[in-house]
Design a protein around this motif. Structure first.
Motif, short mmCIF file in Angstrom:
data_model
loop_
_atom_site.label_atom_id
_atom_site.label_comp_id
_atom_site.label_asym_id
_atom_site.label_seq_id
_atom_site.Cartn_x
_atom_site.Cartn_y
_atom_site.Cartn_z
N LYS A 144 -8.77 -9.67 9.55
CA LYS A 144 -9.92 -9.11 8.84
C LYS A 144 -10.53 -10.07 7.84
O LYS A 144 -11.45 -9.72 7.11
CB LYS A 144 -9.49 -7.83 8.12
CG LYS A 144 -8.91 -6.78 9.06
CD LYS A 144 -8.37 -5.58 8.30
CE LYS A 144 -7.75 -4.57 9.25
NZ LYS A 144 -7.16 -3.40 8.54
N LEU A 145 -10.01 -11.31 7.79
CA LEU A 145 -10.51 -12.30 6.84
C LEU A 145 -11.41 -13.29 7.55
O LEU A 145 -11.23 -13.57 8.74
CB LEU A 145 -9.32 -13.03 6.19
CG LEU A 145 -8.36 -12.15 5.38
CD1 LEU A 145 -7.25 -13.00 4.78
CD2 LEU A 145 -9.09 -11.38 4.29
N ALA A 185 -13.05 -11.67 4.00
CA ALA A 185 -13.51 -10.32 3.67
C ALA A 185 -14.31 -10.38 2.37
O ALA A 185 -14.00 -11.15 1.46
CB ALA A 185 -12.32 -9.38 3.52
N LEU A 212 -11.65 -4.78 -0.88
CA LEU A 212 -12.20 -5.64 0.15
C LEU A 212 -12.95 -4.80 1.17
O LEU A 212 -12.44 -3.78 1.64
CB LEU A 212 -11.07 -6.41 0.85
CG LEU A 212 -10.24 -7.37 -0.03
CD1 LEU A 212 -9.04 -7.89 0.74
CD2 LEU A 212 -11.12 -8.52 -0.50
N VAL A 268 -11.41 -3.27 4.51
CA VAL A 268 -9.94 -3.34 4.39
C VAL A 268 -9.41 -2.22 3.52
O VAL A 268 -8.51 -1.48 3.88
CB VAL A 268 -9.50 -4.71 3.82
CG1 VAL A 268 -7.99 -4.73 3.58
CG2 VAL A 268 -9.92 -5.85 4.74
N ASP A 325 -15.87 -14.22 -1.64
CA ASP A 325 -15.09 -13.68 -0.53
C ASP A 325 -13.63 -14.13 -0.61
O ASP A 325 -13.32 -15.22 -1.11
CB ASP A 325 -15.67 -14.16 0.80
CG ASP A 325 -17.07 -13.59 1.05
OD1 ASP A 325 -17.47 -12.66 0.31
OD2 ASP A 325 -17.74 -14.09 1.97
#
Length: 515
Positions: free
Chosen positions: A16-17, A19, A36, A39, A79
């Protein structure tokens, strides 16, 4: 939180990065949560002794508590680019991209030491890996708290020392065979990412008692280890038992560290004292040489010219002449007397030390045995050793080391300049007695008599305390001054412990502890 548990959190986050960072919230003084996008909240709880890192879907709130959390809120922007774990150790670093705006915020790293009672959260400058300059630390660790490792804002961060263990994610059955005879409770010493909780869970899944080696159940144990790597979840029963085991382990480690330092100091002291015996033996040989030179000077005093630096005199054994160094300002007889006195001091020192040599060797063996026992002992053994050492400690008072004179008076000895000043200027009454080695740096000795006189045995006892706790320790005929407290004062502007005194008398004693 153990290494494999951290690895699972990072494994689930990596896809998921990067994020988007939606901001920080702070539920309490030692918890920071990073919201995030896509997330949820990445929660960093850094309260010792049970720090954790996890993802939460709850709606968390809270303003910053204190300067460190305000710094996180204001400076760690942009981020979240990535997360790294040092092997399977309990050290994680978060990389932030930085942000532009009215005040630009540069890229930075947030390093989380998820290490039990030493848990910490550190902001590092932009960089790679786990090293770099510390911009701000949640907990400053100075040399007074930890002599092995310091964590200071502005200093360079030093990661934990490297180690060699099996990585369970890459481990093979052949690797596991090297641990076939090792109890499961000790596998965490050989396999990265395992702690007391996961060791207990491994034993449960393998159906092998924690205190036993897998032996013939190695394949099932290895399969359980691979299953634990995939899912390091701990069952409720193991969690309660593991928590107790973790607490015992933490307590044992802390107690072992606490006991090791004084034992190592005692070992060094005893080795140094035995070294003094060896040097004193060499001094006896010098004493014999000095006594021989003194005999020559006395025999040929009438032939020694005044003011000479050296003279050669016929040796008693008839083999030529022997050179004898002289102090030119002294006569031949005075030089001989000085050599006799020096030889007597060397011989006296050796006799006193030689009497203690066997006791010192016995104490050294005992200290070495205790250190070896310390490394192998479990919690019960460590607690028993701590109790034993506590009973052997000399009686100490809040102000100075405490002794009792032959007549039963309390004698207090300052252990540093601050205690010297406290004893002399705050504790002592005007008619109490004060002792100090004349011409030597050393402790103040206060004998509390409520105005009564001291008999000679008490005077000599206190004087030996003063001589022993001074730079004259171990010498003979040390001059010690003594007077009433009312005649001792601190000069204006002088440092603590520095005094002037009058109306003193002087006695000469040996610089060794009285019986």
């Amino acid at each position: 939180m153990e290494g494999l548990m951290l690895a699972r959190v990072l494994r689930e986050l990596q896809p998921k990065l990067p994020a988007r960072n939606l901001g920080w919230v702070f539920p309490d003084e030692t918890t920071a949560a990073l919201l995030l996008e896509g997330v949820g909240n990445l929660v960093l709880s850094y309260r010792p002794p049970q720090p954790v890192l996890f993802v939460s879907g709850e709606r968390l709130r809270g303003d910053p508590h204190g300067p460190f959390q305000r710094f996180l809120h204001n400076r760690l922007r942009g981020d979240l680019l990535g997360l790294e774990q040092m092997k399977l150790d309990r050290v994680v670093v978060l990389h932030f991209a930085g942000a532009t705006g009215f005040v630009d915020q540069p890229p930075a790293r947030l390093l989380f030491e998820v290490t039990g009672r030493n848990a910490n959260l550190l902001v590092l400058e932009e960089g790679e890996g786990f090293e770099g300059k510390i911009t701000l630390a949640a907990r400053e660790i100075t040399g007074s708290r930890n002599r092995f490792r310091t964590v200071r804002t502005g200093s360079l961060y030093t990661p934990p020392p490297p180690y060699t263990k099996f990585d369970p994610r890459e481990m093979t059955l052949q690797d596991a065979q090297t641990l076939q005879a090792v109890p499961l409770s000790d596998w965490r010493s050989h396999i990265d990412g395992l702690g007391p909780l996961l060791s207990a869970e491994l034993a449960r899944r393998a159906e092998v008692p924690l205190s036993q080696a897998p032996q013939g159940e190695l394949e099932r144990t290895f399969a359980a280890l691979q299953d634990l790597v995939r899912d390091p979840t701990v069952s409720e029963g193991v969690l309660s038992e593991g928590a107790r085991e973790a607490a015992r382990s933490e307590r044992a480690a802390a107690l072992r560290k606490l006991l090791r330092e004084p034992l190592e100091k005692r070992l060094t002291l005893l080795q140094n004292q035995l070294g003094d015996v060896t040097r004193a033996e060499e001094g006896v040989e010098l004493a014999a040489q000095e006594r021989g030179q003194a005999d020559l000077l006395m025999a040929y005093a009438h032939t020694v010219p005044a003011g000479a630096n050296q003279v050669s005199l016929p040796a008693f054994d008839g083999h030529g002449e022997e050179p004898v160094p002289l102090e030119p300002q002294l006569s031949a007889v005075q030089n001989a007397e000085k050599l006799y006195a020096r030889a007597r001091r060397r011989e006296d020192v050796y006799e006193r030390l030689a009497e203690r040599e066997s006791a010192l060797k016995a104490e050294l063996e005992q200290a070495q045995a205790r250190l070896a026992e310390l490394e192998q002992a479990d919690l019960l053994g460590l607690e028993a050793l701590a109790a034993e050492l506590e009973t052997e400690k000399p009686e100490r008072s809040p102000y100075g080391a405490r002794y009792t004179t032959p007549a039963g008076f309390e004698a207090l000895v300052g252990r540093n300049n601050k205690e010297n000043a406290t004893l002399t200027h705050r504790i002592g009454k005007s008619m109490d007695w004060w002792f100090h080695a004349q011409g030597y740096t050393g402790s103040h000795v206060l004998v509390r008599t409520a105005g009564r006189e001291l008999d000679l045995p008490d005077i000599l006892y206190a004087a030996r305390l003063a001589a022993t706790h001074s730079k004259a320790r171990g010498s003979s005929n040390v001059p010690v001054d003594y007077t009433r407290i009312k005649f001792v004062w601190r000069p204006k502007g002088a440092p603590a412990g520095q005094v002037h005194y009058t109306d003193q008398k002087t006695v000469f004693v040996d610089g060794t502890l009285p019986e």
